[in-house]
Every structure is written in structure tokens, then in C-alpha cells.
Design a protein around this motif. Structure first.
Motif, PDB file in Angstrom:
ATOM      1  N   GLU A 134       0.612  10.630  -9.572  1.00 58.96           N
ATOM      2  CA  GLU A 134       0.076  11.798 -10.275  1.00 58.96           C
ATOM      3  C   GLU A 134      -0.346  12.910  -9.323  1.00 58.96           C
ATOM      4  OE1 GLU A 134      -3.330   8.714 -10.118  1.00 58.96           O
ATOM      5  OE2 GLU A 134      -1.151   8.734 -10.472  1.00 58.96           O
ATOM      6  N   ARG A 135      -0.510  12.610  -8.038  1.00 61.11           N
ATOM      7  CA  ARG A 135      -0.874  13.653  -7.073  1.00 61.11           C
ATOM      8  C   ARG A 135       0.332  14.484  -6.634  1.00 61.11           C
ATOM      9  NH1 ARG A 135      -6.128  13.063  -4.669  1.00 61.11           N
ATOM     10  NH2 ARG A 135      -7.285  11.650  -6.023  1.00 61.11           N
ATOM     11  N   VAL A 136       1.553  13.922  -6.782  1.00 62.28           N
ATOM     12  CA  VAL A 136       2.722  14.590  -6.212  1.00 62.28           C
ATOM     13  C   VAL A 136       3.877  14.783  -7.201  1.00 62.28           C
ATOM     14  CG1 VAL A 136       2.249  13.840  -3.846  1.00 62.28           C
ATOM     15  CG2 VAL A 136       3.599  12.365  -5.352  1.00 62.28           C
ATOM     16  N   GLY A 290       6.593   6.908  -6.348  1.00 61.68           N
ATOM     17  CA  GLY A 290       7.695   6.742  -7.287  1.00 61.68           C
ATOM     18  C   GLY A 290       8.074   5.295  -7.523  1.00 61.68           C
ATOM     19  N   MET A 291       7.214   4.354  -7.140  1.00 60.81           N
ATOM     20  CA  MET A 291       7.509   2.934  -7.258  1.00 60.81           C
ATOM     21  C   MET A 291       6.330   2.209  -7.899  1.00 60.81           C
ATOM     22  SD  MET A 291       9.322   2.195  -3.542  1.00 60.81           S
ATOM     23  CE  MET A 291       8.017   2.928  -2.575  1.00 60.81           C
ATOM     24  N   PRO A 292       6.560   0.992  -8.408  1.00 63.70           N
ATOM     25  CA  PRO A 292       5.436   0.215  -8.932  1.00 63.70           C
ATOM     26  C   PRO A 292       4.485  -0.159  -7.809  1.00 63.70           C
ATOM     27  CG  PRO A 292       7.450  -1.097  -8.895  1.00 63.70           C
ATOM     28  CD  PRO A 292       7.848   0.310  -8.574  1.00 63.70           C
ATOM     29  N   ALA A 293       3.217  -0.237  -8.142  1.00 63.35           N
ATOM     30  CA  ALA A 293       2.197  -0.549  -7.140  1.00 63.35           C
ATOM     31  C   ALA A 293       1.043  -1.261  -7.825  1.00 63.35           C
ATOM     32  CB  ALA A 293       1.720   0.733  -6.446  1.00 63.35           C
ATOM     33  N   PHE A 294       0.169  -1.831  -7.003  1.00 69.75           N
ATOM     34  CA  PHE A 294      -0.983  -2.569  -7.522  1.00 69.75           C
ATOM     35  C   PHE A 294      -2.168  -2.373  -6.592  1.00 69.75           C
ATOM     36  CE2 PHE A 294       2.827  -4.864  -8.787  1.00 69.75           C
ATOM     37  CZ  PHE A 294       2.644  -4.994 -10.162  1.00 69.75           C
ATOM     38  N   GLY A 295      -3.350  -2.340  -7.194  1.00 70.25           N
ATOM     39  CA  GLY A 295      -4.562  -2.469  -6.428  1.00 70.25           C
ATOM     40  C   GLY A 295      -4.925  -3.947  -6.381  1.00 70.25           C
ATOM     41  N   GLN A 296      -5.024  -4.512  -5.194  1.00 68.46           N
ATOM     42  CA  GLN A 296      -5.296  -5.937  -5.049  1.00 68.46           C
ATOM     43  C   GLN A 296      -6.761  -6.166  -4.725  1.00 68.46           C
ATOM     44  OE1 GLN A 296      -3.153  -7.997  -1.926  1.00 68.46           O
ATOM     45  NE2 GLN A 296      -4.433  -9.831  -2.109  1.00 68.46           N
ATOM     46  N   LEU A 331      -8.841   7.176  -3.593  1.00 64.44           N
ATOM     47  CA  LEU A 331      -7.679   8.047  -3.793  1.00 64.44           C
ATOM     48  C   LEU A 331      -6.935   7.669  -5.066  1.00 64.44           C
ATOM     49  CD1 LEU A 331      -5.721  10.255  -2.565  1.00 64.44           C
ATOM     50  CD2 LEU A 331      -4.473   8.330  -1.553  1.00 64.44           C
ATOM     51  N   PHE A 332      -6.823   6.373  -5.341  1.00 61.63           N
ATOM     52  CA  PHE A 332      -6.117   5.899  -6.522  1.00 61.63           C
ATOM     53  C   PHE A 332      -7.033   5.735  -7.732  1.00 61.63           C
ATOM     54  CE2 PHE A 332      -2.927   4.968  -3.386  1.00 61.63           C
ATOM     55  CZ  PHE A 332      -1.723   5.013  -4.060  1.00 61.63           C
ATOM     56  N   GLY A 333      -8.278   6.173  -7.609  1.00 63.23           N
ATOM     57  CA  GLY A 333      -9.200   6.105  -8.745  1.00 63.23           C
ATOM     58  C   GLY A 333      -9.643   4.700  -9.084  1.00 63.23           C
ATOM     59  N   LEU A 334      -9.643   3.802  -8.094  1.00 60.01           N
ATOM     60  CA  LEU A 334     -10.024   2.410  -8.330  1.00 60.01           C
ATOM     61  C   LEU A 334     -11.466   2.160  -7.897  1.00 60.01           C
ATOM     62  CD1 LEU A 334      -6.836   0.541  -7.053  1.00 60.01           C
ATOM     63  CD2 LEU A 334      -7.541   0.860  -9.433  1.00 60.01           C
ATOM     64  N   PRO A 335     -12.209   1.350  -8.636  1.00 61.37           N
ATOM     65  CA  PRO A 335     -13.574   1.017  -8.219  1.00 61.37           C
ATOM     66  C   PRO A 335     -13.557   0.117  -6.993  1.00 61.37           C
ATOM     67  CG  PRO A 335     -12.947  -0.294 -10.134  1.00 61.37           C
ATOM     68  CD  PRO A 335     -11.843   0.705  -9.914  1.00 61.37           C
ATOM     69  N   MET A 336     -14.656   0.074  -6.271  1.00 66.06           N
ATOM     70  CA  MET A 336     -14.745  -0.730  -5.061  1.00 66.06           C
ATOM     71  C   MET A 336     -15.157  -2.169  -5.356  1.00 66.06           C
ATOM     72  SD  MET A 336     -13.618   1.267  -2.829  1.00 66.06           S
ATOM     73  CE  MET A 336     -13.931   0.399  -1.289  1.00 66.06           C
ATOM     74  N   ARG A 337     -15.116  -2.537  -6.620  1.00 66.52           N
ATOM     75  CA  ARG A 337     -15.313  -3.934  -7.002  1.00 66.52           C
ATOM     76  C   ARG A 337     -14.553  -4.189  -8.290  1.00 66.52           C
ATOM     77  NH1 ARG A 337     -18.147  -7.787  -4.935  1.00 66.52           N
ATOM     78  NH2 ARG A 337     -18.633  -9.648  -6.144  1.00 66.52           N
ATOM     79  N   TYR A 338     -13.905  -5.345  -8.368  1.00 66.02           N
ATOM     80  CA  TYR A 338     -13.101  -5.682  -9.551  1.00 66.02           C
ATOM     81  C   TYR A 338     -14.000  -5.886 -10.758  1.00 66.02           C
ATOM     82  CZ  TYR A 338      -9.725  -8.048 -12.543  1.00 66.02           C
ATOM     83  OH  TYR A 338      -8.909  -8.402 -13.585  1.00 66.02           O
TER      84      TYR A 338
END
Length: 340
Positions: A134-136, A290-296, A331-338
Motif C-alpha cells: 500500500e505504500r508503493v 507485490g508478493m504474499p508476506a507474513f508478520g511472524q 512500517l507494516f502496521g503490526l503491533p509489537m505483540r501478537y
């Protein structure tokens, strides 16, 4: 690889012309809105040039500041979009002076073995980093243009771009990705059409020699099913199921570490050995480059990596795990804890 250059905002200078031909100066709020329209595409351009989401956003912000300060001298001789690209190109070329080109681990060394010590992480400036789609990438537009834009921010393609001299890089992106004419690029760079065409020819030859620049397959239902199987296998830490979704020559990389592995057997051996701390992880779906990704997130809920996944031939061919969680998760809008 072509992307349309048309924009509904390119005619703003014509619309705002006063009856005597003088340029009407927009109000501050109006100017800010007009500049903001181009932020996403400019970020995509600067990311391709620089190989870093953070540097790209800084470059775009500097572009906006320079445009704001000098807009009273912009006389509408070119479209606002072209003028902004000129500024952004100059900003990127300035940033690239004397800098070391960014790369991926596989660009720097031969594959390691499972027994190789992981070593010390290299500086962030060494690596091509991931970027949220969404940034690019524009949220809407012609499907063909969207496909080109997605293809041109893939990690492998951005890596190939970094092998070009900065001005060649700009020429290739403007000509091949954004579909500017040779005369438009020559004007932007203060060069000649012959020089632009020569630079493009050399850039094409360099990219043609890079197997990494080959196009990726579009994500379809079969690939989505493959990703679902991957997530299930990874979260259950089922090595037999994970083996089934990995390509025989799949790779695993983990910037900021130089170490990387090639081959399904080594990837699985790594998971069973040094990577056993990933057992119990949870994966949050994202899209990057442009590819699938995951926050682990690991079992204790702490962030571990942004995974960017590459697919070809019905199997996963690369797991790119970026470990700089303090910068990348925000940057990816993810929290710092699951949070579940």
C-alpha cells in the motif's frame, strides 16, 4: 514492462492558468492536497531507485518539501507530475552518490550450510528491505498497469536494478516501468535522447544477464491454496508438511545476516536445528513487494520477522525473513505483540 503515465492531475497547470497566461498560485491547503496525490507513485519510484522503504519515504518527503518551497517558481511549462519526478530523481541521485549498492544475501556470498555460524548482522544499509504494497502501489487503476507496478517492486527485480549505475537505473524505471518517452526522460535528466537510449540499452543488457529479473507468476487460486498449506505447516511446525510445499531448490535468507541457505533439505534441517525457536509461531498475512508476506510472531507473542514469500512452479521457492522488527513491524502496521 510498461505502466501508463496518464494522470487526471497532470492538467492542473492548464486549468489554473489565468486569462493573461499567468499561473494562478494555489492556496497552501490546495497545494498540499495536489502534491499528496502523487505520494504513493513517487514512493514506488524512489523505492525502486534506493531499495529501502525508509529511504524512499525520506526521499519523497524531501521532494515534497522542495516542491512546496519552490512552487512559486513552477510556471506550468511541464505537468506537476513531471516536475515532481524531476525533483525526486535529483533527490535519489544525490542520496546514491558514493553509497554502496543494496543487495540480498544471495547477491553477496555463496549459500551456507546448516552448520555455518549465523555470524554478526550487517548494517541496515547493506540490504534491500521489504515495503508494504500500500505504500508503493496504487489501490485502483488499470489491471495491466497494476500488474507492471507489482512486478517492478519484487525483491528480485529491485535487486537487479541496484546493479545499474544510478542514472541508468532512473532511465530504465522511467522508460520501461513508467512508459516515459525518451525525450521526456532526456528533458528530466538534462541529457540528450541519444544518451538516454544508450543508457537504456546498457541497462537492458545488464538486466537480461540477471536470472533474478525473470517475471513472477500471478497469484491465483492454486497459489493461494499453497500459501494456506504453508501457513498451516509452519504454525504446526510440521516438517513433513513443510517439505511438501517447498521447492527442491528453495532458499531461506534472514537479513541482517549474510548467511543464507539453498535447497529444501537444508531449509528443513535449519528449522529442525538452529531455527527450532520458530516452533509455535503465528503468521499474520500481509502483502509486500507485490508478493504474499507474513508478520511472524514467536510462541511468546514477540515479533520475529517479516516473511516475504516467493512462489514458482506450484511450490514456494524463497522465504525471505527480515528480522529488523523494531522498524519493520510499525512500517507494516503490526503491533509489537501478537494479539491473536
Amino acid at each position: 514492462m510498461k505502466q501508463s503515465t496518464t494522470s487526471a492531475h497532470d492538467t492542473a497547470a492548464v486549468r489554473d492558468a489565468a486569462p493573461d497566461g499567468a499561473q494562478r498560485q494555489p492556496a497552501p491547503g490546495e497545494l498540499a492536497d495536489r502534491l499528496e496525490v502523487y505520494r504513493t507513485e513517487l514512493t514506488g519510484y524512489c523505492y525502486r531507485m534506493l531499495g529501502s522503504a525508509f529511504e524512499a519515504e525520506d526521499a519523497v518527503q524531501e521532494t515534497m518539501v522542495r516542491a512546496w518551497r519552490s512552487h512559486d517558481r513552477f510556471e506550468g511549462r511541464a505537468s506537476l507530475r513531471s516536475w515532481l519526478y524531476r525533483i525526486a530523481t535529483n533527490v535519489c541521485l544525490d542520496l546514491l552518490k558514493g553509497s554502496r549498492r543494496r543487495a540480498r544475501p544471495m547477491d553477496l556470498a555463496s549459500p551456507s550450510s546448516v552448520d555455518t555460524p549465523i555470524g554478526t548482522g550487517l548494517p541496515e544499509t547493506t540490504w534491500i528491505g521489504p515495503v508494504p504494497d500500500e505504500r508503493v502501489l496504487a489501490r485502483a487503476g488499470d489491471p495491466a498497469d497494476t500488474a507492471v507496478a507489482r512486478e517492478s517492486v519484487r525483491l528480485a527485480f529491485v535487486s537487479a536494478l541496484q546493479r545499474l549505475a544510478p542514472r541508468q537505473r532512473a532511465v530504465l524505471i522511467l522508460r520501461e516501468v513508467l512508459s516515459w518517452s525518451a525525450s521526456e526522460v532526456a528533458e528530466l535528466l538534462g541529457s540528450s535522447v541519444a544518451s538516454v537510449n544508450s543508457a537504456l540499452q546498457r541497462a537492458r543488457a545488464t538486466l537480461a544477464a540477471s536470472a533474478d529479473a525473470a517475471p513472477a507468476e500471478p497469484l491465483d487460486e492454486a497459489q493461494q491454496a499453497l500459501l494456506n498449506r504453508y501457513v498451516d505447516a509452519f504454525e504446526r511446525f510440521d516438517m513433513a508438511a513443510l517439505t511438501a510445499v517447498l521447492h527442491e531448490d528453495s532458499t531461506l535468507s534472514m537479513p541482517p545476516y549474510e548467511l543464507w541457505l539453498r535447497g529444501r533439505a537444508d531449509v528443513i534441517a535449519w528449522m529442525r536445528g538452529p531455527g527450532c525457536g520458530c516452533e509455535g509461531s503465528r503468521l499474520v498475512p500481509l502483502s509486500a513487494n507485490g508478493m504474499p508476506a507474513f508478520g511472524q510472531y514467536r510462541a511468546d507473542g514477540k515479533p520475529w520477522a517479516i516473511q516475504v514469500v516467493e512462489i514458482a512452479g506450484g511450490r514456494i521457492t524463497a522465504l525471505n525473513s527480515f528480522l529488523d522488527t523494531e522498524r519493520l513491524f510499525p512500517l507494516f502496521g503490526l503491533p509489537m505483540r501478537y494479539e491473536g
